[in-house]
Design a protein around this motif. Structure first.
Motif, PDB file in Angstrom:
ATOM      1  N   ARG A   1      -6.895  -1.270  -5.082  1.00 14.92           N
ATOM      2  CA  ARG A   1      -7.336   0.120  -5.173  1.00 14.92           C
ATOM      3  C   ARG A   1      -6.292   0.902  -5.963  1.00 14.92           C
ATOM      4  O   ARG A   1      -5.098   0.652  -5.839  1.00 14.92           O
ATOM      5  N   GLY A   2      -6.721   1.845  -6.772  1.00 17.14           N
ATOM      6  CA  GLY A   2      -5.799   2.690  -7.526  1.00 17.14           C
ATOM      7  C   GLY A   2      -5.499   2.120  -8.900  1.00 17.14           C
ATOM      8  O   GLY A   2      -6.275   1.353  -9.456  1.00 17.14           O
ATOM      9  N   THR A   3      -4.346   2.496  -9.441  1.00 17.09           N
ATOM     10  CA  THR A   3      -3.919   2.055 -10.772  1.00 17.09           C
ATOM     11  C   THR A   3      -2.470   1.611 -10.702  1.00 17.09           C
ATOM     12  O   THR A   3      -1.647   2.265 -10.063  1.00 17.09           O
TER      13      THR A   3
ATOM     14  N   VAL B   1       3.620   2.292  -9.338  1.00 19.14           N
ATOM     15  CA  VAL B   1       2.465   3.110  -8.952  1.00 19.14           C
ATOM     16  C   VAL B   1       2.901   4.429  -8.358  1.00 19.14           C
ATOM     17  O   VAL B   1       4.052   4.618  -8.003  1.00 19.14           O
TER      18      VAL B   1
ATOM     19  N   PRO C   1      -1.097   8.090  -1.781  1.00 19.50           N
ATOM     20  CA  PRO C   1      -0.918   9.029  -2.886  1.00 19.50           C
ATOM     21  C   PRO C   1       0.134  10.080  -2.528  1.00 19.50           C
ATOM     22  O   PRO C   1       0.088  10.664  -1.448  1.00 19.50           O
TER      23      PRO C   1
ATOM     24  N   GLU D   1       0.864  -1.179   0.000  1.00 21.40           N
ATOM     25  CA  GLU D   1       0.000   0.000   0.000  1.00 21.40           C
ATOM     26  C   GLU D   1       0.899   1.227   0.000  1.00 21.40           C
ATOM     27  O   GLU D   1       1.768   1.376   0.862  1.00 21.40           O
TER      28      GLU D   1
ATOM     29  N   GLY E   1       0.284   5.823  -6.042  1.00 23.94           N
ATOM     30  CA  GLY E   1      -0.443   5.658  -4.793  1.00 23.94           C
ATOM     31  C   GLY E   1      -1.565   4.662  -4.990  1.00 23.94           C
ATOM     32  O   GLY E   1      -2.450   4.905  -5.791  1.00 23.94           O
ATOM     33  N   THR E   2      -1.500   3.547  -4.311  1.00 20.69           N
ATOM     34  CA  THR E   2      -2.504   2.503  -4.488  1.00 20.69           C
ATOM     35  C   THR E   2      -2.267   1.354  -3.528  1.00 20.69           C
ATOM     36  O   THR E   2      -1.379   1.387  -2.693  1.00 20.69           O
TER      37      THR E   2
END
Length: 174
Positions: free
Chosen positions: A123-125, A103, A85, A82, A105-106
């Protein structure tokens, strides 16, 4: 760049990993968790890394002036990462023998087994590619990709079913 190799076994981690990580890998603190056995690394840049028991990896601290690691080199088994962001200037990467997942932020999981890397986004990209100069595919929440050793086929993003995603995340106590 500074990197230490770890093989996590829940019963051995507290003394060895906490000391090594605190002194040499951006100040991450290790906590051993049970059911299932895993280790949670909490880093000063807000990154958390949960590694299942038996995982072989190293933390990548590319800039010692910035607190916390900027990446993980994962050789075997799995991690759940994790990244808040904006938590890691320049982004955070998990590199494996078959792929690179990056990434800003995810929350995502990476698994390495039997010559294959699997990446799943919670979650996120996440952008996934085979090598630094290869084109990447973008994964969103609920999507995953499998990158097999020795193949150069186009990476195919798939929506993972509940059984596959739940099975992977359960290894990290999720």
């Amino acid at each position: 760049m500074h990197s230490n190799r770890f093989r996590l076994f829940a019963c051995l981690v507290p003394l060895v990993l906490t000391t090594a990580a605190s002194a040499q890998d951006g100040g991450c603190q290790a906590t051993v968790l049970q059911n299932p056995p895993r280790t949670l690394l909490t880093c000063p840049n807000g990154v958390t890394i949960t590694a299942e028991d038996g995982t072989t990896f190293s933390l990548d601290d590319r800039d010692p002036a910035v607190p916390g690691p900027e990446g993980v080199h994962l050789d075997d088994q799995g991690v759940l990462v994790e990244v808040p962001p904006g938590g890691v200037p320049g982004g955070f990467e998990v590199t494996t023998p078959q792929a690179i997942a990056a990434v800003r932020g995810t929350r995502w999981a990476v698994d390495v087994q039997d010559g294959k890397t699997s990446v799943f986004v919670v979650r996120g990209t996440v952008a996934v590619r085979r090598a630094p100069d290869d084109p990447s595919v973008n994964l969103g929440p609920g999507e995953g990709v499998d990158v097999e050793e020795g193949t150069r086929s186009v990476l195919t993003v798939r929506r993972w079913g509940a059984e596959r995603s739940s099975s992977l995340l359960a290894r990290f106590g999720e």
